[in-house]
Structure formats: C-alpha cells, structure tokens
Design a protein around this motif. Structure first.
Motif, short mmCIF file in Angstrom:
data_model
loop_
_atom_site.label_atom_id
_atom_site.label_comp_id
_atom_site.label_asym_id
_atom_site.label_seq_id
_atom_site.Cartn_x
_atom_site.Cartn_y
_atom_site.Cartn_z
N PRO A 145 -1.14 2.70 5.77
CA PRO A 145 -2.17 2.46 6.80
C PRO A 145 -3.61 2.59 6.30
O PRO A 145 -4.48 1.86 6.76
CB PRO A 145 -1.87 3.50 7.88
N ASP A 146 -3.86 3.49 5.38
CA ASP A 146 -5.22 3.72 4.89
C ASP A 146 -5.57 2.66 3.84
O ASP A 146 -4.85 2.51 2.84
CB ASP A 146 -5.30 5.12 4.27
N GLU A 147 -6.67 1.91 4.06
CA GLU A 147 -6.98 0.80 3.15
C GLU A 147 -7.28 1.25 1.73
O GLU A 147 -6.96 0.55 0.77
CB GLU A 147 -8.11 -0.07 3.71
N CYS A 148 -7.89 2.41 1.54
CA CYS A 148 -8.18 2.90 0.19
C CYS A 148 -6.89 3.28 -0.54
O CYS A 148 -6.69 2.93 -1.70
CB CYS A 148 -9.14 4.08 0.23
N ALA A 149 -6.00 3.98 0.16
CA ALA A 149 -4.71 4.36 -0.42
C ALA A 149 -3.87 3.12 -0.70
O ALA A 149 -3.18 3.03 -1.73
CB ALA A 149 -3.97 5.32 0.51
N ARG A 150 -3.93 2.14 0.20
CA ARG A 150 -3.19 0.88 0.01
C ARG A 150 -3.70 0.15 -1.23
O ARG A 150 -2.92 -0.33 -2.05
CB ARG A 150 -3.33 0.00 1.26
N PHE A 173 -14.52 -7.95 -13.66
CA PHE A 173 -14.32 -7.19 -12.43
C PHE A 173 -15.27 -5.99 -12.38
O PHE A 173 -15.79 -5.65 -11.32
CB PHE A 173 -12.86 -6.73 -12.34
N THR A 174 -15.51 -5.37 -13.52
CA THR A 174 -16.37 -4.18 -13.54
C THR A 174 -17.84 -4.52 -13.36
O THR A 174 -18.65 -3.60 -13.19
CB THR A 174 -16.17 -3.35 -14.82
N GLU A 175 -18.18 -5.80 -13.37
CA GLU A 175 -19.58 -6.18 -13.12
C GLU A 175 -20.03 -5.69 -11.74
O GLU A 175 -21.20 -5.40 -11.53
CB GLU A 175 -19.74 -7.71 -13.21
N ALA A 176 -19.11 -5.56 -10.81
CA ALA A 176 -19.44 -5.10 -9.46
C ALA A 176 -19.50 -3.58 -9.38
O ALA A 176 -19.92 -3.03 -8.36
CB ALA A 176 -18.41 -5.63 -8.47
N LEU A 177 -19.09 -2.89 -10.43
CA LEU A 177 -19.01 -1.43 -10.40
C LEU A 177 -20.37 -0.78 -10.14
O LEU A 177 -20.46 0.16 -9.35
CB LEU A 177 -18.40 -0.90 -11.69
N GLU A 178 -21.41 -1.26 -10.77
CA GLU A 178 -22.74 -0.65 -10.59
C GLU A 178 -23.17 -0.65 -9.13
O GLU A 178 -23.70 0.33 -8.63
CB GLU A 178 -23.78 -1.36 -11.45
N HIS A 179 -22.95 -1.77 -8.43
CA HIS A 179 -23.31 -1.86 -7.01
C HIS A 179 -22.49 -0.86 -6.19
O HIS A 179 -23.03 -0.15 -5.35
CB HIS A 179 -23.11 -3.27 -6.47
N CYS A 180 -21.20 -0.83 -6.44
CA CYS A 180 -20.33 0.06 -5.67
C CYS A 180 -20.59 1.52 -6.02
O CYS A 180 -20.44 2.40 -5.16
CB CYS A 180 -18.87 -0.30 -5.91
N GLY A 224 -9.21 3.77 -4.99
CA GLY A 224 -8.85 2.61 -4.16
C GLY A 224 -10.04 2.10 -3.37
O GLY A 224 -10.24 0.88 -3.24
N CYS A 225 -10.86 3.02 -2.86
CA CYS A 225 -12.06 2.61 -2.11
C CYS A 225 -13.02 1.83 -3.01
O CYS A 225 -13.58 0.80 -2.60
CB CYS A 225 -12.79 3.83 -1.55
N VAL A 226 -13.19 2.32 -4.23
CA VAL A 226 -14.10 1.66 -5.17
C VAL A 226 -13.55 0.29 -5.56
O VAL A 226 -14.30 -0.70 -5.62
CB VAL A 226 -14.36 2.55 -6.41
N LEU A 227 -12.26 0.21 -5.83
CA LEU A 227 -11.65 -1.08 -6.18
C LEU A 227 -11.80 -2.09 -5.05
O LEU A 227 -12.09 -3.27 -5.29
CB LEU A 227 -10.17 -0.90 -6.55
N LEU A 265 -5.22 1.49 -3.80
CA LEU A 265 -4.80 2.26 -4.96
C LEU A 265 -3.35 1.95 -5.32
O LEU A 265 -3.01 1.75 -6.49
CB LEU A 265 -4.99 3.76 -4.72
N ASP A 266 -2.48 1.89 -4.32
CA ASP A 266 -1.07 1.54 -4.57
C ASP A 266 -0.95 0.14 -5.19
O ASP A 266 -0.14 -0.08 -6.09
CB ASP A 266 -0.25 1.60 -3.28
#
Length: 172
Positions: free
Chosen positions: A133-138, A40-47, A77-80, A140-141
């Motif tokens: 409602p917020d996609e990043c907070a969602r 999963f962290t393979e995508a971390l560099e791009h993000c 949450g945004c990064v995930l 993260l939850d």
C-alpha cells in the motif's frame, strides 16, 4: 578418424565463438545499464534538495548494483519515485509510463529488443509489488526486484565505474 577430429574442432570452434558472442552481448548490456543508471541519477540532485536525502539513502545509491547489498530503507523508494517522476517515467497514478520508459532506455543505448525487455522486467516487478500500500515501500520492492532480475541476466554495471562517471558529471 581425421574427419572426426576435424569435426570435433569445428564444433569446439563454433561453441567458442557462440560463447564469445554471448560474453560480448553481456558486456554491452552492462555498458548500457551503466548509461541508464547514470542517466537516471541525473534527477538525483533535484530530489536530493526536495527530499532532504539522508546519508543512509546516499549509501544505498552508492551500493545499489552490488549483488550482496540489501536495500531495506523505505526512504530509498521515495527518492527513486521522485527521480522517476522527474524523468517523466511514471504516470499520474504512479505507474510506469511504458512508452517513456522504452524511449529512456533507447536514448541511453538500448536497442528496441533490450528496451522492451527492460520495460517488461519493470512492469513485472511493478505487478509483483502492487499489493504494497505504501508507494515508497512499493517502489523499493520494485527496485529490489529489478536489481535481482538484472543480476540474473548478468547485465549489472560495475558500481565503481558508475560512481566514477557520476562524480565526474557532478563536478562538471
């Protein structure tokens, strides 16, 4: 009396064997979770480049699987979500893509049963966070829920080993 003692020892040996099998299963599940985490962290560099990730969020990644570490940073949450999208694990409406998530798990060592269980856990966590409602907070939850469930199953990988592997991958 001798039969009773032999019978007790047989029951004890059987119980010990079952415990050993369960411990081995837990270890292999943690190993698979380690592989999934690294995959999963393979995508971390791009993000990281796309989102200008802060040091606080990187700290969240380093501590993600620590049971006593609380995830509170919305940016995490945004990064995930970015990582999941890069790995094609979400649909256009930002819901988990069950088939791709199942295949991702299998690609990283999960058998069919474990992959189904992981998808079910993520789906249940997704449903539990649906009202946010917020996609990043969602997201993260959902991550907090997933982390808790994996710890309950005793599947959480050792963060030290994961970090060592990720650092090795980044150097290559």
């Amino acid at each position: 009396m001798a039969d009773s003692t032999v019978s007790r020892w047989r029951r004890f040996a059987l119980c010990a064997l079952l415990v050993a099998i369960q411990v081995k299963k837990s270890e292999s599940s943690a190993d698979i979770m380690q592989k999934l985490t690294i995959g999963f962290t393979e995508a971390l560099e791009h993000c990281k480049k796309d989102l200008q990730i802060s040091n606080e969020v990187m700290q969240d990644f380093y501590n993600f699987w620590r049971e006593d570490y609380e995830l509170v940073n919305r940016e995490m949450g945004c990064v995930l979500m970015c990582m999941a999208a890069r790995l094609d694990l979400v649909t256009e409406d930002l819901k988990m893509h069950h088939g791709n998530a199942h295949e991702f798990a299998k690609k990283h060592g999960a058998d069919d049963t474990m992959a189904k269980q992981l998808v079910t856990i993520i789906h249940e966590c997704e449903q539990g966070a649906a009202s946010v409602p917020d996609e990043c907070a969602r997201t993260l939850d959902m991550a907090k829920c997933f982390k808790t469930r994996i710890h309950e199953l005793k599947w959480a990988p050792s963060m030290e080993v994961v970090l060592e592997e990720v650092i090795t991958e980044l150097k290559n």
